[in-house]
Design a protein around this motif. Structure first.
Motif, PDB file in Angstrom:
ATOM      1  N   LEU A   1       4.465  49.013  44.292  1.00 53.21           N
ATOM      2  CA  LEU A   1       4.221  48.437  43.571  1.00 53.21           C
ATOM      3  C   LEU A   1       4.542  48.345  42.587  1.00 53.21           C
ATOM      4  O   LEU A   1       5.654  48.519  42.238  1.00 53.21           O
ATOM      5  CB  LEU A   1       2.820  49.599  42.400  1.00 53.21           C
ATOM      6  N   CYS A   2       4.864  46.305  42.040  1.00 52.28           N
ATOM      7  CA  CYS A   2       6.170  46.345  41.690  1.00 52.28           C
ATOM      8  C   CYS A   2       5.383  44.493  40.955  1.00 52.28           C
ATOM      9  O   CYS A   2       4.589  43.803  41.825  1.00 52.28           O
ATOM     10  CB  CYS A   2       6.839  45.394  42.362  1.00 52.28           C
ATOM     11  N   PHE A   3       4.958  44.450  39.981  1.00 55.13           N
ATOM     12  CA  PHE A   3       4.471  43.862  39.223  1.00 55.13           C
ATOM     13  C   PHE A   3       5.780  43.181  38.217  1.00 55.13           C
ATOM     14  O   PHE A   3       6.491  43.856  38.077  1.00 55.13           O
ATOM     15  CB  PHE A   3       3.833  44.426  38.327  1.00 55.13           C
ATOM     16  N   PRO A   4       5.676  41.760  38.213  1.00 60.08           N
ATOM     17  CA  PRO A   4       6.307  40.630  37.074  1.00 60.08           C
ATOM     18  C   PRO A   4       6.224  41.597  36.084  1.00 60.08           C
ATOM     19  O   PRO A   4       5.159  41.784  35.395  1.00 60.08           O
ATOM     20  CB  PRO A   4       6.356  39.365  37.544  1.00 60.08           C
ATOM     21  N   ASN A   5       7.466  41.047  35.237  1.00 59.95           N
ATOM     22  CA  ASN A   5       7.910  41.225  33.826  1.00 59.95           C
ATOM     23  C   ASN A   5       6.865  40.465  32.977  1.00 59.95           C
ATOM     24  O   ASN A   5       6.742  40.316  31.718  1.00 59.95           O
ATOM     25  CB  ASN A   5       9.207  41.798  33.203  1.00 59.95           C
ATOM     26  N   THR A   6       6.061  39.832  33.378  1.00 55.28           N
ATOM     27  CA  THR A   6       5.255  38.794  32.343  1.00 55.28           C
ATOM     28  C   THR A   6       3.572  39.633  32.667  1.00 55.28           C
ATOM     29  O   THR A   6       2.810  39.003  32.103  1.00 55.28           O
ATOM     30  CB  THR A   6       4.760  37.554  32.808  1.00 55.28           C
ATOM     31  N   LEU A   7       3.632  40.142  33.283  1.00 54.35           N
ATOM     32  CA  LEU A   7       2.709  40.853  33.349  1.00 54.35           C
ATOM     33  C   LEU A   7       2.904  42.508  32.666  1.00 54.35           C
ATOM     34  O   LEU A   7       3.555  42.946  32.766  1.00 54.35           O
ATOM     35  CB  LEU A   7       1.873  41.195  34.641  1.00 54.35           C
ATOM     36  N   TYR A   8       1.815  42.873  31.581  1.00 56.33           N
ATOM     37  CA  TYR A   8       1.994  43.929  30.863  1.00 56.33           C
ATOM     38  C   TYR A   8       0.543  45.110  31.217  1.00 56.33           C
ATOM     39  O   TYR A   8      -0.730  44.639  31.315  1.00 56.33           O
ATOM     40  CB  TYR A   8       1.653  43.323  29.949  1.00 56.33           C
ATOM     41  N   VAL A   9       0.997  46.584  31.516  1.00 49.50           N
ATOM     42  CA  VAL A   9       0.107  47.008  31.478  1.00 49.50           C
ATOM     43  C   VAL A   9      -0.068  48.198  31.258  1.00 49.50           C
ATOM     44  O   VAL A   9       1.554  49.039  31.029  1.00 49.50           O
ATOM     45  CB  VAL A   9       0.448  47.932  33.405  1.00 49.50           C
ATOM     46  N   SER A  10      -1.693  47.914  30.706  1.00 47.98           N
ATOM     47  CA  SER A  10      -1.566  49.661  29.966  1.00 47.98           C
ATOM     48  C   SER A  10      -0.906  50.887  30.990  1.00 47.98           C
ATOM     49  O   SER A  10      -1.464  51.233  31.941  1.00 47.98           O
ATOM     50  CB  SER A  10      -3.316  50.189  29.546  1.00 47.98           C
ATOM     51  N   PRO A  11       0.092  51.798  29.910  1.00 51.93           N
ATOM     52  CA  PRO A  11       0.061  52.778  30.957  1.00 51.93           C
ATOM     53  C   PRO A  11      -1.102  54.104  31.096  1.00 51.93           C
ATOM     54  O   PRO A  11      -0.932  54.814  32.421  1.00 51.93           O
ATOM     55  CB  PRO A  11       0.633  53.679  29.326  1.00 51.93           C
TER      56      PRO A  11
ATOM     57  N   LEU B   1       3.368  29.895  48.465  1.00 50.09           N
ATOM     58  CA  LEU B   1       2.394  29.154  47.843  1.00 50.09           C
ATOM     59  C   LEU B   1       2.291  29.427  46.599  1.00 50.09           C
ATOM     60  O   LEU B   1       1.827  30.444  45.993  1.00 50.09           O
ATOM     61  CB  LEU B   1       1.194  29.401  48.459  1.00 50.09           C
ATOM     62  N   ALA B   2       3.159  28.275  44.983  1.00 46.23           N
ATOM     63  CA  ALA B   2       2.453  28.543  44.030  1.00 46.23           C
ATOM     64  C   ALA B   2       1.781  27.661  43.257  1.00 46.23           C
ATOM     65  O   ALA B   2       1.765  27.771  42.031  1.00 46.23           O
ATOM     66  CB  ALA B   2       4.326  27.960  43.713  1.00 46.23           C
ATOM     67  N   ASN B   3       0.676  27.026  44.074  1.00 51.65           N
ATOM     68  CA  ASN B   3      -0.012  27.049  42.650  1.00 51.65           C
ATOM     69  C   ASN B   3      -1.506  27.671  42.436  1.00 51.65           C
ATOM     70  O   ASN B   3      -1.370  28.592  43.016  1.00 51.65           O
ATOM     71  CB  ASN B   3      -0.534  24.912  43.706  1.00 51.65           C
ATOM     72  N   LYS B   4      -2.724  27.015  41.560  1.00 50.56           N
ATOM     73  CA  LYS B   4      -3.639  28.065  41.389  1.00 50.56           C
ATOM     74  C   LYS B   4      -4.362  28.272  42.619  1.00 50.56           C
ATOM     75  O   LYS B   4      -4.983  29.398  42.519  1.00 50.56           O
ATOM     76  CB  LYS B   4      -3.955  27.665  40.703  1.00 50.56           C
TER      77      LYS B   4
ATOM     78  N   LEU C   1       2.371  34.667  41.023  1.00 47.37           N
ATOM     79  CA  LEU C   1       2.136  33.966  40.265  1.00 47.37           C
ATOM     80  C   LEU C   1       1.811  32.431  40.041  1.00 47.37           C
ATOM     81  O   LEU C   1       2.701  32.454  40.131  1.00 47.37           O
ATOM     82  CB  LEU C   1       2.044  34.910  38.447  1.00 47.37           C
ATOM     83  N   PRO C   2       0.588  31.583  40.174  1.00 43.01           N
ATOM     84  CA  PRO C   2       0.952  30.014  39.746  1.00 43.01           C
ATOM     85  C   PRO C   2       1.363  29.755  37.915  1.00 43.01           C
ATOM     86  O   PRO C   2       1.356  30.796  37.299  1.00 43.01           O
ATOM     87  CB  PRO C   2      -0.908  29.266  40.148  1.00 43.01           C
ATOM     88  N   ARG C   3       1.920  29.485  37.885  1.00 43.75           N
ATOM     89  CA  ARG C   3       2.501  29.010  36.234  1.00 43.75           C
ATOM     90  C   ARG C   3       1.474  28.565  35.103  1.00 43.75           C
ATOM     91  O   ARG C   3       2.128  29.983  34.219  1.00 43.75           O
ATOM     92  CB  ARG C   3       3.985  27.770  35.939  1.00 43.75           C
ATOM     93  N   HIS C   4       0.647  28.917  35.340  1.00 42.63           N
ATOM     94  CA  HIS C   4      -0.512  28.941  34.292  1.00 42.63           C
ATOM     95  C   HIS C   4      -1.638  29.344  34.931  1.00 42.63           C
ATOM     96  O   HIS C   4      -2.466  29.102  35.893  1.00 42.63           O
ATOM     97  CB  HIS C   4      -1.184  27.173  34.251  1.00 42.63           C
ATOM     98  N   LEU C   5      -2.074  30.325  34.538  1.00 43.16           N
ATOM     99  CA  LEU C   5      -3.044  31.363  34.889  1.00 43.16           C
ATOM    100  C   LEU C   5      -3.990  31.748  33.828  1.00 43.16           C
ATOM    101  O   LEU C   5      -3.204  32.480  32.897  1.00 43.16           O
ATOM    102  CB  LEU C   5      -2.895  32.462  35.803  1.00 43.16           C
TER     103      LEU C   5
END
Ligand SMILES: *[C@@H]1O[C@H](CO)[C@@H](O)[C@H](O)[C@H]1NC(C)=O
Ligand SMILES: *[C@@H]1O[C@H](CO)[C@@H](O)[C@H](O)[C@H]1NC(C)=O
Length: 498
Positions: A222-232, A144-147, A168-172
């Motif tokens: 736990l795997c997040f994409p490199n478009t999400l920045y997580v605070s240490p 599923l790729a949409n919002k 994650l959808p392209r626009h979020l």
């Protein structure tokens, strides 16, 4: 019937083999299992269990509704006509209660769920979903790729979920994303695996907020994409991540907090750590506070150039982690450079910078890329050969436009003689002088050799020499990217004509 077939567990195993036997390329090939379900009463239940437990589409389930309730669409997808009553839905339960895993294959055809959007939405309404799938524990919604996907997901979260994967959808809106993550940790507290993917060229979202991982205490992956920045900071709250084995994410530029009160171990059972950070310092700190004795793979990527001192400190931490762990076998270190600013005066790393790595005797994969000016020489390689007897893959690469090779063919020979399992090697060398005698280097297993950017006077002679020396070589890469890089740098106005 043989008595062992009265034992349901054994029967399930046998039928399971049938389902996954190598002749069937897809695990979704179920004809034989279905035939088995019809063979006899004793086989029916276990065969139906195997048949339904993993579903890669929802079409087959919807087709179990009475025929007047569904139709086949133009893309072969199944669509509901009208509204099934709750009794209609409940009639599906005799199959659907067996479904544990819903995992459409990706990438694949467009209609991955096998049903139209409205039908998907009807099934994903909370009442229907929870009634139909009481045993579902693994949900992969990557297709599923949409919002809309995120709202569908939000409706079906439950404490039964153990594994969740979505894209994650392209626009979020970052707020929506944050809310979703809150919902997940709130309403799916038993999660073991949480994997979020993203499309490659997606705007980044910065999540500085605490993510409440403490509410999913049994998280293992736990795997997040490199478009999400997580605070240490949000990773290092107390009572978190005590069962985490695989961690893959990108950090914000915030410093990693130093943990003075070491009441609780940090990542005590971590096996694989893949971090993208702004500075190597952050990677270094994270590794320093990790207490795991099971760390096997460390993969760090950073974007701001590291000084020689920082590099040395980082490699010392790798050495310490190797000491703590029974099996640290993989180190990947990559500098993601941009052709501008400070990278143009690259740090020079002398052989002594890498000395801490010589203590890592269990290394099987060492991959260092683009970090700067890698001033290693034949003497260092001679020592490394003795230090890394288990090496299977070695890639030692500075920035691509720097040709300060101090290693020669002698280094290749040392490595190949000393590391008897080495199969993949990538290194720029000075190959102007070839040894006179072309003795084959034993039965070396080297299959892939990348000597791109090497200095050569007669490339053909070098190739002849290497091919003759390495009996198992399949791939020899000897591109000269150097001229290409020089041209790019000239275009950027970074270096002048020579
Ligand atoms: C190689 O090892 C020898 C003996 O341990 C040491 O003296 C020398 O400095 C090392 N050379 C390098 C480049 O690490
Ligand atoms: C060979 O090494 C060069 C330089 O690091 C790299 O750019 C290239 O992608 C490598 N080629 C392969 C096929 O690995």
């Amino acid at each position: 019937m043989h008595p062992c077939l009265f034992v349901t567990e054994i029967l399930l195993h046998i039928i399971g083999f049938l389902e996954t036997s190598p002749e069937h390329h897809s695990t979704c090939h179920k004809g034989d299992v279905a035939r088995l379900a019809r063979t006899c009463r004793a086989f029916m239940d276990p065969a139906l269990d195997v048949l339904w437990r993993t579903q890669c589409a929802l079409g087959p389930l919807v087709k179990c509704l009475p025929g007047h309730l569904w139709t086949r669409g133009t893309c072969d997808e199944i669509n509901l006509i009208g509204r099934p009553t709750s009794d209609d839905w409940l009639s599906l339960r005799r199959y659907s209660f067996r479904i544990r895993v819903f995992e459409p294959s990706w990438p694949g055809p467009v209609r991955l769920s096998g049903v139209g959007d409205d039908t998907l939405s009807a099934i994903f309404s909370p009442d229907v979903f929870h009634a139909l799938f009481p045993a579902l524990h693994t949900l992969n919604l990557e297709f599923l790729a949409n919002k809309n996907a995120l709202s569908l997901l939000d409706r079906v979260l439950s404490p039964r979920l153990l594994q969740l994967r979505f894209r994650l959808p392209r626009h979020l809106d970052p707020d929506n994303l944050y809310e979703l993550l809150e919902s997940i940790t709130d309403r799916a507290p038993s999660l073991r695996v949480l994997k979020i993917d993203a499309y490659a060229h997606m705007p980044s979202s910065v999540l500085h907020l605490e993510l409440g991982f403490g509410r999913v205490p049994r998280l293992r992956t736990l795997c997040f994409p490199n478009t999400l920045y997580v605070s240490p900071r949000s990773l290092l709250q107390p009572r978190q991540m005590q069962h985490l084995r695989v961690l893959s994410l990108t950090l914000t530029t915030d410093p990693v907090p130093a943990l003075h009160h070491s009441g609780q171990p940090v990542f005590p059972v971590l096996q694989c750590m893949k971090i993208t950070a702004h500075t190597l310092d952050q990677c270094c700190e994270l590794l320093r506070i990790t207490t795991s004795s099971q760390l096997g793979e460390v993969s760090m990527s950073y974007s701001s150039q590291a000084s020689e001192a920082v590099m040395h400190t980082f490699l010392q931490e790798v050495g310490k982690a190797h000491g703590r762990s029974r099996d640290l076998h993989t180190l990947v270190l990559q500098h993601t450079f941009t052709i501008s600013g400070p990278n143009l005066k690259p740090s020079v790393y002398s052989p002594s910078t890498f000395k801490p790595l010589l203590a890592c005797h269990r290394l099987r994969i060492l991959n260092i890329r683009d970090i700067g000016d890698l001033a290693i020489d034949d003497a260092f390689i001679a020592n490394a050969t003795l230090a890394w007897p288990r090496l299977e893959e070695l890639r030692l690469r500075g920035l691509p436009w720097i040709d300060s090779h101090r290693t020669t063919v002698a280094s290749l020979r040392e490595l190949i003689r000393g590391c008897s399992r080495l199969a993949r090697l990538s290194m720029a060398i000075d190959a102007r002088a070839l040894p006179e005698k072309n003795s084959a280097w034993r039965s070396s297993p080297v299959e892939e050799l990348n000597v791109s950017d090497s200095t050569m006077e007669d490339p053909e002679a070098v190739e002849r020499y290497l091919r003759a020396a390495l009996p198992n070589l399949k791939t020899l890469i000897a591109l000269d990217n150097l001229q290409c890089w020089r041209a790019v740098l000239r275009l950027e106005g970074v270096v002048g004509e020579e």
